[in-house]
Design a protein around this motif. Sequence first.
Motif, PDB file in Angstrom:
ATOM      1  N   VAL A   1      31.415  39.004  33.579  1.00  0.00           N
ATOM      2  CA  VAL A   1      31.839  37.712  33.037  1.00  0.00           C
ATOM      3  C   VAL A   1      31.277  37.484  31.635  1.00  0.00           C
ATOM      4  CG1 VAL A   1      31.998  36.719  35.363  1.00  0.00           C
ATOM      5  CG2 VAL A   1      29.862  36.477  34.070  1.00  0.00           C
TER       6      VAL A   1
ATOM      7  N   ARG B   1      39.683  33.213  43.348  1.00  0.00           N
ATOM      8  CA  ARG B   1      38.906  32.038  42.932  1.00  0.00           C
ATOM      9  C   ARG B   1      39.715  30.757  43.129  1.00  0.00           C
ATOM     10  NH1 ARG B   1      37.097  31.599  36.718  1.00  0.00           N
ATOM     11  NH2 ARG B   1      39.340  31.245  36.497  1.00  0.00           N
TER      12      ARG B   1
ATOM     13  N   GLU C   1      33.698  33.348  32.904  1.00  0.00           N
ATOM     14  CA  GLU C   1      35.070  33.842  33.059  1.00  0.00           C
ATOM     15  C   GLU C   1      35.070  35.371  33.128  1.00  0.00           C
ATOM     16  OE1 GLU C   1      38.302  32.419  33.357  1.00  0.00           O
ATOM     17  OE2 GLU C   1      36.963  30.781  33.954  1.00  0.00           O
TER      18      GLU C   1
ATOM     19  N   THR D   1      30.647  31.868  29.757  1.00  0.00           N
ATOM     20  CA  THR D   1      31.131  30.710  30.521  1.00  0.00           C
ATOM     21  C   THR D   1      31.411  31.053  31.981  1.00  0.00           C
ATOM     22  OG1 THR D   1      33.479  31.119  30.021  1.00  0.00           O
ATOM     23  CG2 THR D   1      32.223  29.851  28.411  1.00  0.00           C
TER      24      THR D   1
ATOM     25  N   LEU E   1      41.052  36.286  40.094  1.00  0.00           N
ATOM     26  CA  LEU E   1      41.419  34.916  39.714  1.00  0.00           C
ATOM     27  C   LEU E   1      42.217  34.208  40.811  1.00  0.00           C
ATOM     28  CD1 LEU E   1      42.126  35.348  35.892  1.00  0.00           C
ATOM     29  CD2 LEU E   1      40.051  34.524  37.036  1.00  0.00           C
TER      30      LEU E   1
END
Length: 444
Positions: free
Chosen positions: A87, A54, A92, A90, A51
């Motif tokens: 993931v 990203r 995530e 969506t 994260l």
Amino acid sequence: MPKIPVTAVFDIGKTNKKFFLFDESLNEVWNTYTRLDSIPDEDGFPAEPVLPMRDWMIETFKKALESEQYEIKKLNFSGHGASFVHVDETGEPVTPLYDYLKPYPEDLLKKFYAQNGGKMDFCKQTSSPPLAMLNSGLQIYFIKHSKPELYKKIKYSLHLPQYLSMIFTGQMVSDYTSIGCHTGLWDFEKMDYHDWVKNEEIDKLLPPILPGNSLLQTKEEFGSIPCGIGVHDSSGALLPYLSQESNEFALLSTGTWAISINPFNKSKLTKKQLKQDCLQFLSIQGQPIKISRLFIGEEHKYQIDEMYSFWELPQGTYKKLKFDNSLYEKAKNESKKRIHFHYLKPEDYDIPQAACSDWASFENFESAYYTFIHELTDLQVASLSLVLEDSNVKKLYVDGGFNANDIFLSMLRIKLPALEIIPSDFPNGSALGAAMLVNSSFGN
């Protein structure tokens, strides 16, 4: 003043996360990078900070879009292998990006091989040496059987380069270069996913495969520009050589690992070759490429530190040495003075392993270093031979750290007289390869 049109590439390694801009001639015109601290997974083992990575990528790209000097026309990605991002619908992440050094439960590994015809038969079919978590397909098997609650949340499993592309395009795809990177997923005899992938219903988590030169489009917030699907970094690094060379060649890409790559060798792997860390990758169009690996960079670092400590020498001393044939002949003929390897296993190549390194038996550092490189190049020649046999290669490019080591290159030339050995370097070759993929008809 008009803006300079550029191709942007994110090159995500385990250590450095880099961002490059290449002009229309594919010359690098700008770069930046960051390093991100690992974060513990649910078992307390270090994991990739997916994260924060990203967030850094999105922030970096949006700043580049606002540049008054450059106009981004295309985007692509290269990333290290043996890494999956799992993931939900969506996009995530629902699990950590597990580190490929994470220990694999031994009982689960035995169960897997027992279900799939035995370890070495399975490895031969998938062209993947038995590497536990480094066989990234087995990471999905690990989650399914060890962490079923997490597994239920997964909609898609994306190889890292394709996850990077998905961040900017929203589209979920797979590519051959990642699938073929010692994952244990691909049956190189059937040229399709291995039966275990379908038996475990893991194929439902793997998005459609696209050729490596495919172009998608970024989301509107990222400029709606043509965008690649990402490439495995080792495969990307090969592309600049393929573009410039019309005859058969091999590449020895050196660093922590020495990767011997022969894109023209289509011969099948034997079980013995697998035990010698020889395997196959898939090209951007899904064709097998034979490679072999040797952990020479880490071995060199270990032995040099031992020598520096014994002779009380400063770092970098070996870089001042130039090849001297008389010293090589002396090292070659003093068979009793030998180096004990710390990481490498000479016996895998039918070369005896020395019992221990007795530094006091050498006259000086130079004598010890020549003996070490002599024995190291014997192993390198053995590793190279695994990909050179059954081919007509007459030219070997050497890039990475060892291409500046005069003693290493000179000994290779002596031991491989039939080859033209060329030190070469495409700086940031994997990023350049990714840029080339979205700027040409590579692989058509």
